[in-house]
Design an enzyme around this catalytic site. Structure first.
Site, PDB file in Angstrom:
ATOM      1  N   GLY A 150       0.806  -1.215   0.000  1.00 48.48           N
ATOM      2  CA  GLY A 150       0.000   0.000   0.000  1.00 48.48           C
ATOM      3  C   GLY A 150       0.836   1.260   0.000  1.00 48.48           C
ATOM      4  O   GLY A 150       0.560   2.209  -0.747  1.00 48.48           O
ATOM      5  N   THR A 186       4.830  -7.130   4.085  1.00 48.72           N
ATOM      6  CA  THR A 186       4.462  -8.492   4.463  1.00 48.72           C
ATOM      7  C   THR A 186       4.281  -9.386   3.253  1.00 48.72           C
ATOM      8  O   THR A 186       4.803 -10.497   3.198  1.00 48.72           O
ATOM      9  CB  THR A 186       3.166  -8.470   5.300  1.00 48.72           C
ATOM     10  OG1 THR A 186       3.416  -7.783   6.524  1.00 48.72           O
ATOM     11  CG2 THR A 186       2.698  -9.881   5.601  1.00 48.72           C
ATOM     12  N   CYS A 187       3.550  -8.922   2.253  1.00 50.76           N
ATOM     13  CA  CYS A 187       3.215  -9.776   1.112  1.00 50.76           C
ATOM     14  C   CYS A 187       4.451 -10.297   0.403  1.00 50.76           C
ATOM     15  O   CYS A 187       4.591 -11.484   0.164  1.00 50.76           O
ATOM     16  CB  CYS A 187       2.329  -9.013   0.130  1.00 50.76           C
ATOM     17  SG  CYS A 187       1.864  -9.998  -1.316  1.00 50.76           S
ATOM     18  N   LYS A 205       4.841 -17.650   0.737  1.00 50.98           N
ATOM     19  CA  LYS A 205       3.844 -18.675   1.090  1.00 50.98           C
ATOM     20  C   LYS A 205       3.388 -19.433  -0.149  1.00 50.98           C
ATOM     21  O   LYS A 205       3.302 -20.672  -0.138  1.00 50.98           O
ATOM     22  CB  LYS A 205       2.655 -18.018   1.775  1.00 50.98           C
ATOM     23  CG  LYS A 205       1.511 -18.967   2.087  1.00 50.98           C
ATOM     24  CD  LYS A 205       0.234 -18.194   2.340  1.00 50.98           C
ATOM     25  CE  LYS A 205      -0.243 -17.504   1.070  1.00 50.98           C
ATOM     26  NZ  LYS A 205      -1.427 -16.669   1.298  1.00 50.98           N
ATOM     27  N   TYR A 233      -6.925 -18.069   7.272  1.00 49.84           N
ATOM     28  CA  TYR A 233      -6.141 -18.248   6.048  1.00 49.84           C
ATOM     29  C   TYR A 233      -4.773 -18.877   6.319  1.00 49.84           C
ATOM     30  O   TYR A 233      -4.405 -19.902   5.753  1.00 49.84           O
ATOM     31  CB  TYR A 233      -5.854 -16.884   5.402  1.00 49.84           C
ATOM     32  CG  TYR A 233      -6.944 -16.203   4.647  1.00 49.84           C
ATOM     33  CD1 TYR A 233      -6.911 -16.148   3.261  1.00 49.84           C
ATOM     34  CD2 TYR A 233      -7.973 -15.546   5.308  1.00 49.84           C
ATOM     35  CE1 TYR A 233      -7.879 -15.466   2.538  1.00 49.84           C
ATOM     36  CE2 TYR A 233      -8.952 -14.857   4.599  1.00 49.84           C
ATOM     37  CZ  TYR A 233      -8.904 -14.812   3.212  1.00 49.84           C
ATOM     38  OH  TYR A 233      -9.859 -14.143   2.510  1.00 49.84           O
ATOM     39  N   ILE A 234      -3.997 -18.183   7.164  1.00 45.26           N
ATOM     40  CA  ILE A 234      -2.598 -18.557   7.346  1.00 45.26           C
ATOM     41  C   ILE A 234      -2.477 -19.935   7.973  1.00 45.26           C
ATOM     42  O   ILE A 234      -1.638 -20.746   7.571  1.00 45.26           O
ATOM     43  CB  ILE A 234      -1.871 -17.494   8.191  1.00 45.26           C
ATOM     44  CG1 ILE A 234      -1.892 -16.153   7.457  1.00 45.26           C
ATOM     45  CG2 ILE A 234      -0.438 -17.910   8.485  1.00 45.26           C
ATOM     46  CD1 ILE A 234      -1.374 -14.982   8.269  1.00 45.26           C
ATOM     47  N   ARG A 286      -9.815 -22.854  17.912  1.00 50.24           N
ATOM     48  CA  ARG A 286     -10.694 -22.555  19.040  1.00 50.24           C
ATOM     49  C   ARG A 286     -12.169 -22.668  18.679  1.00 50.24           C
ATOM     50  O   ARG A 286     -12.996 -23.037  19.492  1.00 50.24           O
ATOM     51  CB  ARG A 286     -10.414 -21.127  19.518  1.00 50.24           C
ATOM     52  CG  ARG A 286     -10.088 -21.018  20.953  1.00 50.24           C
ATOM     53  CD  ARG A 286      -9.744 -19.639  21.385  1.00 50.24           C
ATOM     54  NE  ARG A 286     -10.005 -18.564  20.448  1.00 50.24           N
ATOM     55  CZ  ARG A 286      -9.752 -17.293  20.705  1.00 50.24           C
ATOM     56  NH1 ARG A 286      -9.222 -16.975  21.866  1.00 50.24           N
ATOM     57  NH2 ARG A 286      -9.998 -16.354  19.839  1.00 50.24           N
ATOM     58  N   ASP A 344      -3.232  -2.954   6.113  1.00 54.05           N
ATOM     59  CA  ASP A 344      -3.591  -3.732   7.298  1.00 54.05           C
ATOM     60  C   ASP A 344      -3.603  -2.916   8.583  1.00 54.05           C
ATOM     61  O   ASP A 344      -4.252  -3.300   9.556  1.00 54.05           O
ATOM     62  CB  ASP A 344      -2.620  -4.901   7.464  1.00 54.05           C
ATOM     63  CG  ASP A 344      -2.787  -5.953   6.384  1.00 54.05           C
ATOM     64  OD1 ASP A 344      -3.609  -5.739   5.468  1.00 54.05           O
ATOM     65  OD2 ASP A 344      -2.090  -6.990   6.434  1.00 54.05           O
ATOM     66  N   HIS A 386     -15.252 -27.026 -22.341  1.00 54.00           N
ATOM     67  CA  HIS A 386     -15.226 -28.459 -22.009  1.00 54.00           C
ATOM     68  C   HIS A 386     -13.943 -29.109 -22.524  1.00 54.00           C
ATOM     69  O   HIS A 386     -13.483 -28.774 -23.611  1.00 54.00           O
ATOM     70  CB  HIS A 386     -16.443 -29.130 -22.658  1.00 54.00           C
ATOM     71  CG  HIS A 386     -16.546 -30.589 -22.352  1.00 54.00           C
ATOM     72  ND1 HIS A 386     -16.949 -31.063 -21.117  1.00 54.00           N
ATOM     73  CD2 HIS A 386     -16.290 -31.682 -23.118  1.00 54.00           C
ATOM     74  CE1 HIS A 386     -16.954 -32.386 -21.151  1.00 54.00           C
ATOM     75  NE2 HIS A 386     -16.551 -32.783 -22.348  1.00 54.00           N
TER      76      HIS A 386
END
Length: 453
Positions: free
Chosen positions: A16, A42-43, A51, A179-180, A200, A304, A437
């Site tokens: 960002g 982070t990304c 990841k 997600y993570i 949890r 974030d 198809h």
């Protein structure tokens, strides 16, 4: 905009912040971007990109097995963790340099220092230099959350450390259900690690369509992942070369590693936001309006750190919209509804729009179209895996409210479905579209029978 050192000062060079800085500079603004770690955020550095590379790596074990059904042999197959880490690091280095090149190429100045707010129009750099700016953009992202009250929490790792482990553990406990957590459960399991996922809640992926959640959990269990719901870790203790994990139900077991993936918290500590009276949300994120402006008019925030929709493409769009509005003379707001998203679990999840549960709460009548089938590939591979596709439709207007897929390439499909759903496509529009198809995606335009239940 005279009287200031810069027109825009960006704190944080993630997706960002970099986008905002680049676009503002292209609009003619004098821009500086401060980053205390590496450019990319982070990304690029410790999130989406590494990841996804790990996801690719973890899928090859099944690919080799599946190939046998197609006439291939897969003898002497071996995996080397250190090779994956080295190659991943090389790619991250390349992307880091590309981000720097693009930012500076747009005319922005990159400052490799920590910056904190020192007034509504000033920041203090770690070197002690104070600079001023007409506008300040906070784009510092978020960090993994580890409960500090948990005995032994210092023995746990997060996704940050998972990308740099010296060796794979023989067994790992992953705490979380988002997600993570589910993505790393698939990664470690695919790489041969005995994997336990502790959640949890009553099921993984809270907030997703319930049927998709249940389907994914069942498929993950087929792959050998143990999922423990309605439970939590009570303590962690050192045990030999690994740890011993005590649960709140009184049980305990050993593992090589414990990884927490229980959410992320905005990076606001020590930034000086409190001293300036910047209003925060209940979850300690920067509270902003539709234009990403905080309660202090000269200070904006994107990504974030605002805890709106914590996805990289959203942060990029917010940064671009901010720059276009403030420096480009445009009036641009980001629509945070109908955001397509993918979970790179195994099998993959792709989704856009309302879940069945949300639709039934907001609309008087809802039609559900769905199908579950064995992907064509597995007719020869012999793998016991099924795919689920689901359309949520407003029965009164025929408009498609949501699309949900669990299976191969679900994320790719969700991107294209996002266009159709945003344009207000109806079920009749889907029906009138000719099928490609043989593909799995053709099921989306051949569903005719409403599900009754």
């Amino acid at each position: 905009m005279s009287g200031f050192d810069y027109d825009l000062f960006v704190i944080g060079a993630g997706s960002g912040g970099v986008r905002a800085g680049r676009i503002a500079a292209r609009h003619g603004a004098r821009v500086a971007v401060a980053e205390e770690y590496r450019v990319g955020g982070t990304c690029v550095i410790r999130g989406c990109v590494p990841k996804k590379l790990f996801v690719y790596a973890s899928k090859f074990a099944e690919e080799f097995e599946d190939a046998v059904g197609f006439g291939w042999t897969s003898e002497k197959v071996a995996f080397d963790w250190s090779t994956l880490i080295a190659n991943k690091d090389r790619e991250i280095d390349r992307l880091n340099k590309a981000y720097i090149r693009n930012l500076e190429g747009a005319g922005a100045e990159l400052i490799h220092e920590r910056a904190v707010l020192d007034g509504p129009n000033a920041v203090m750099l770690a070197s002690g230099r104070r600079v001023t700016a007409r506008y300040i953009l906070v784009a510092t992202g978020a960090s993994p959350f580890v409960p500090r009250h948990l005995p032994g929490h210092e023995l746990a790792i997060t996704s940050n450390e998972a990308f740099h482990l010296e060796r794979l553990p023989s067994r790992i406990v992953i705490v979380g259900g988002g997600y993570i957590a589910v993505e790393f459960a698939g990664i470690f399991s695919g790489l041969g690690v005995e994997t336990v996922l502790v959640c949890r809640g009553e099921q993984i992926l809270r907030g997703f369509d319930d049927e998709i959640r249940n389907h994914l959990a069942a498929e993950m269990k087929k792959k050998g992942i143990e999922i423990r719901t309605r439970t939590d870790v009570a303590r962690i203790e050192r045990s030999g070369d690994g740890v011993r994990v005590g649960m709140n139900d009184g049980t305990a077991f050993g593992a090589g590693q414990v990884m927490f993936a229980t959410g992320r918290i905005p990076n606001v500590t020590g930034l000086g936001l409190d001293r300036l009276g910047v209003e925060m949300t209940a979850h300690m994120a920067v509270k902003v309006d539709a234009y990403s402006q905080s309660s202090v008019p000269s200070i904006y925030a994107v990504g974030d750190v605002t805890n709106r929709v914590n996805l990289t493409p959203v942060a990029i769009r917010e940064g671009h919209a901010f720059a276009d509005t403030v420096f480009g003379g445009k009036d641009v707001k980001v629509d945070h509804s109908l955001v397509p998203t993918a979970v790179f679990s195994q099998p993959e999840v792709g989704t856009v729009g309302l879940t069945e549960e949300q639709a039934r709460q907001g609309f008087r009548a809802v039609d559900i179209y769905k199908t579950s089938f064995r992907p064509m590939k597995h007719t020869l591979s012999g793998r016991d895996e099924r795919m689920l596709m689901k359309l949520v439709v407003d029965a009164e207007t025929d408009r498609v409210l949501g699309c949900h897929i669990c299976g191969p390439d679900a994320g790719e499909m969700a991107q294209l479905l996002g266009i159709a759903v945003r344009m207000g496509a109806t079920k009749a529009d889907f029906d009138a579209t000719l099928a490609v198809h043989p593909t799995a995606a053709e099921e989306l335009v051949t569903l005719r029978e409403k599900w009754k239940g």
